[in-house]
Design a protein around this motif. Structure first.
Motif, PDB file in Angstrom:
ATOM      1  N   TRP A 175       4.422  18.664 -13.027  1.00 56.46           N
ATOM      2  CA  TRP A 175       5.458  19.269 -12.420  1.00 56.46           C
ATOM      3  C   TRP A 175       7.060  17.884 -13.592  1.00 56.46           C
ATOM      4  CZ3 TRP A 175       4.967  18.380  -6.365  1.00 56.46           C
ATOM      5  CH2 TRP A 175       4.227  19.364  -5.915  1.00 56.46           C
ATOM      6  N   PRO A 176       7.391  19.064 -13.240  1.00 54.74           N
ATOM      7  CA  PRO A 176       8.971  18.592 -13.948  1.00 54.74           C
ATOM      8  C   PRO A 176       9.807  16.927 -13.581  1.00 54.74           C
ATOM      9  CG  PRO A 176       9.640  20.814 -13.107  1.00 54.74           C
ATOM     10  CD  PRO A 176       8.231  20.702 -12.372  1.00 54.74           C
ATOM     11  N   MET A 177       9.681  16.495 -14.253  1.00 56.36           N
ATOM     12  CA  MET A 177      10.555  14.470 -13.673  1.00 56.36           C
ATOM     13  C   MET A 177      11.683  14.745 -12.211  1.00 56.36           C
ATOM     14  SD  MET A 177       9.581  12.021 -13.595  1.00 56.36           S
ATOM     15  CE  MET A 177       8.327  12.090 -15.155  1.00 56.36           C
ATOM     16  N   LEU A 178      12.134  15.712 -12.531  1.00 57.40           N
ATOM     17  CA  LEU A 178      13.436  16.444 -11.244  1.00 57.40           C
ATOM     18  C   LEU A 178      12.792  16.613 -10.401  1.00 57.40           C
ATOM     19  CD1 LEU A 178      16.591  17.697 -13.130  1.00 57.40           C
ATOM     20  CD2 LEU A 178      15.784  15.239 -12.377  1.00 57.40           C
ATOM     21  N   ARG A 179      11.785  17.463 -10.110  1.00 53.07           N
ATOM     22  CA  ARG A 179      11.806  17.496  -8.962  1.00 53.07           C
ATOM     23  C   ARG A 179       9.828  16.360  -8.330  1.00 53.07           C
ATOM     24  NH1 ARG A 179       6.855  22.661  -9.197  1.00 53.07           N
ATOM     25  NH2 ARG A 179       8.312  23.563  -9.424  1.00 53.07           N
ATOM     26  N   ILE A 180       9.464  15.665  -8.882  1.00 53.16           N
ATOM     27  CA  ILE A 180       8.523  14.345  -9.044  1.00 53.16           C
ATOM     28  C   ILE A 180       9.954  13.180  -8.399  1.00 53.16           C
ATOM     29  CG2 ILE A 180       7.143  12.143 -10.303  1.00 53.16           C
ATOM     30  CD1 ILE A 180       6.302  14.507 -11.419  1.00 53.16           C
ATOM     31  N   LEU A 181      11.592  13.255  -8.654  1.00 59.36           N
ATOM     32  CA  LEU A 181      11.751  12.683  -8.333  1.00 59.36           C
ATOM     33  C   LEU A 181      12.041  12.893  -6.613  1.00 59.36           C
ATOM     34  CD1 LEU A 181      14.196  11.456 -11.870  1.00 59.36           C
ATOM     35  CD2 LEU A 181      12.368  10.082 -10.504  1.00 59.36           C
ATOM     36  N   GLY A 182      12.754  14.058  -6.690  1.00 62.16           N
ATOM     37  CA  GLY A 182      13.092  14.863  -5.854  1.00 62.16           C
ATOM     38  C   GLY A 182      12.385  14.183  -4.714  1.00 62.16           C
ATOM     39  N   ILE A 183      10.955  14.346  -5.013  1.00 62.64           N
ATOM     40  CA  ILE A 183      10.408  13.663  -3.412  1.00 62.64           C
ATOM     41  C   ILE A 183       9.888  13.109  -3.586  1.00 62.64           C
ATOM     42  CG2 ILE A 183       7.386  13.961  -3.389  1.00 62.64           C
ATOM     43  CD1 ILE A 183       7.124  17.087  -4.337  1.00 62.64           C
ATOM     44  N   PRO A 188       0.966  -1.116  -0.118  1.00 58.44           N
ATOM     45  CA  PRO A 188      -0.470  -0.145   0.020  1.00 58.44           C
ATOM     46  C   PRO A 188       0.482   1.344  -0.018  1.00 58.44           C
ATOM     47  CG  PRO A 188       0.108  -1.503   1.872  1.00 58.44           C
ATOM     48  CD  PRO A 188       0.697  -1.914   0.701  1.00 58.44           C
ATOM     49  N   ILE A 189       1.799   0.872   0.863  1.00 55.48           N
ATOM     50  CA  ILE A 189       2.665   2.505   0.454  1.00 55.48           C
ATOM     51  C   ILE A 189       3.223   3.120  -0.314  1.00 55.48           C
ATOM     52  CG2 ILE A 189       5.322   3.652   1.827  1.00 55.48           C
ATOM     53  CD1 ILE A 189       4.456   1.784   4.059  1.00 55.48           C
ATOM     54  N   ALA A 190       3.968   1.667  -1.726  1.00 59.01           N
ATOM     55  CA  ALA A 190       4.717   1.603  -2.966  1.00 59.01           C
ATOM     56  C   ALA A 190       3.312   2.050  -3.609  1.00 59.01           C
ATOM     57  CB  ALA A 190       5.173   0.426  -3.147  1.00 59.01           C
ATOM     58  N   LEU A 191       2.148   1.786  -3.451  1.00 64.57           N
ATOM     59  CA  LEU A 191       1.309   2.348  -4.466  1.00 64.57           C
ATOM     60  C   LEU A 191       0.591   3.627  -3.971  1.00 64.57           C
ATOM     61  CD1 LEU A 191      -1.443   1.358  -6.087  1.00 64.57           C
ATOM     62  CD2 LEU A 191      -2.479   1.224  -4.347  1.00 64.57           C
ATOM     63  N   ALA A 192       0.592   4.115  -3.120  1.00 63.69           N
ATOM     64  CA  ALA A 192       0.462   5.690  -2.160  1.00 63.69           C
ATOM     65  C   ALA A 192       1.434   6.773  -3.004  1.00 63.69           C
ATOM     66  CB  ALA A 192       0.614   5.543  -1.175  1.00 63.69           C
ATOM     67  N   ILE A 193       2.720   6.489  -2.896  1.00 57.97           N
ATOM     68  CA  ILE A 193       3.804   6.803  -3.690  1.00 57.97           C
ATOM     69  C   ILE A 193       4.077   6.733  -5.156  1.00 57.97           C
ATOM     70  CG2 ILE A 193       6.581   6.927  -4.335  1.00 57.97           C
ATOM     71  CD1 ILE A 193       6.888   5.787  -1.337  1.00 57.97           C
ATOM     72  N   PRO A 205      13.268  10.105  -1.269  1.00 60.99           N
ATOM     73  CA  PRO A 205      13.327  10.522  -0.123  1.00 60.99           C
ATOM     74  C   PRO A 205      11.917   9.986   0.747  1.00 60.99           C
ATOM     75  CG  PRO A 205      13.620  12.666  -0.773  1.00 60.99           C
ATOM     76  CD  PRO A 205      12.988  11.565  -1.763  1.00 60.99           C
ATOM     77  N   LEU A 206      10.845   9.501  -0.362  1.00 63.66           N
ATOM     78  CA  LEU A 206       9.573   8.934   0.786  1.00 63.66           C
ATOM     79  C   LEU A 206       9.621   7.393   0.505  1.00 63.66           C
ATOM     80  CD1 LEU A 206       6.601  10.925  -0.813  1.00 63.66           C
ATOM     81  CD2 LEU A 206       7.567  10.772   1.580  1.00 63.66           C
ATOM     82  N   GLY A 207      10.180   6.933  -0.841  1.00 61.40           N
ATOM     83  CA  GLY A 207      10.524   5.485  -1.090  1.00 61.40           C
ATOM     84  C   GLY A 207      11.904   4.446  -0.233  1.00 61.40           C
ATOM     85  N   MET A 208      12.921   5.935  -0.303  1.00 65.18           N
ATOM     86  CA  MET A 208      14.293   5.891   1.121  1.00 65.18           C
ATOM     87  C   MET A 208      13.750   5.258   2.060  1.00 65.18           C
ATOM     88  SD  MET A 208      17.347   6.867  -1.229  1.00 65.18           S
ATOM     89  CE  MET A 208      16.789   8.671  -0.936  1.00 65.18           C
ATOM     90  N   GLY A 209      12.605   6.343   3.122  1.00 64.85           N
ATOM     91  CA  GLY A 209      12.007   6.408   4.022  1.00 64.85           C
ATOM     92  C   GLY A 209      11.446   4.884   4.817  1.00 64.85           C
TER      93      GLY A 209
END
Length: 76
Positions: A56-64, A38-43, A67-71
């Motif tokens: 949004w640009p892809m770099l901004r999305i990856l920047g968000i 469920p967490i991966a689905l939410a991200i 860290p969510l995935g690593m967290g």
């Protein structure tokens, strides 16, 4: 080839286990629905909204999302 790679990563990121479905000469790797993260689905859904709704640009999305995935992996 890019779509195949995207499906491969989505299958192995969103689901913990897969199985091989065989029908005659056809084979397909399918996810086990009960192993959906469920967490991966939410991200993933958040990334889709940021990409297609907010545009949004892809770099901004990856920047968000990175860290969510690593967290989710590093924090208990």
């Amino acid at each position: 080839m890019i779509a195949n790679l995207a499906l491969y990563f989505a299958e192995h990121t969103l689901f913990a286990h897969t199985f091989t479905w065989v029908w005659g000469p056809f084979r397909a790797r399918l996810p086990e629905p009960g192993t959906l993260s469920p967490i991966a689905l939410a991200i993933t859904l958040a990334a889709l909204v940021m990409t297609f709704v907010l545009k949004w640009p892809m770099l901004r999305i990856l920047g968000i999302c990175a860290p969510l995935g690593m967290g989710t992996v590093l924090l208990p």
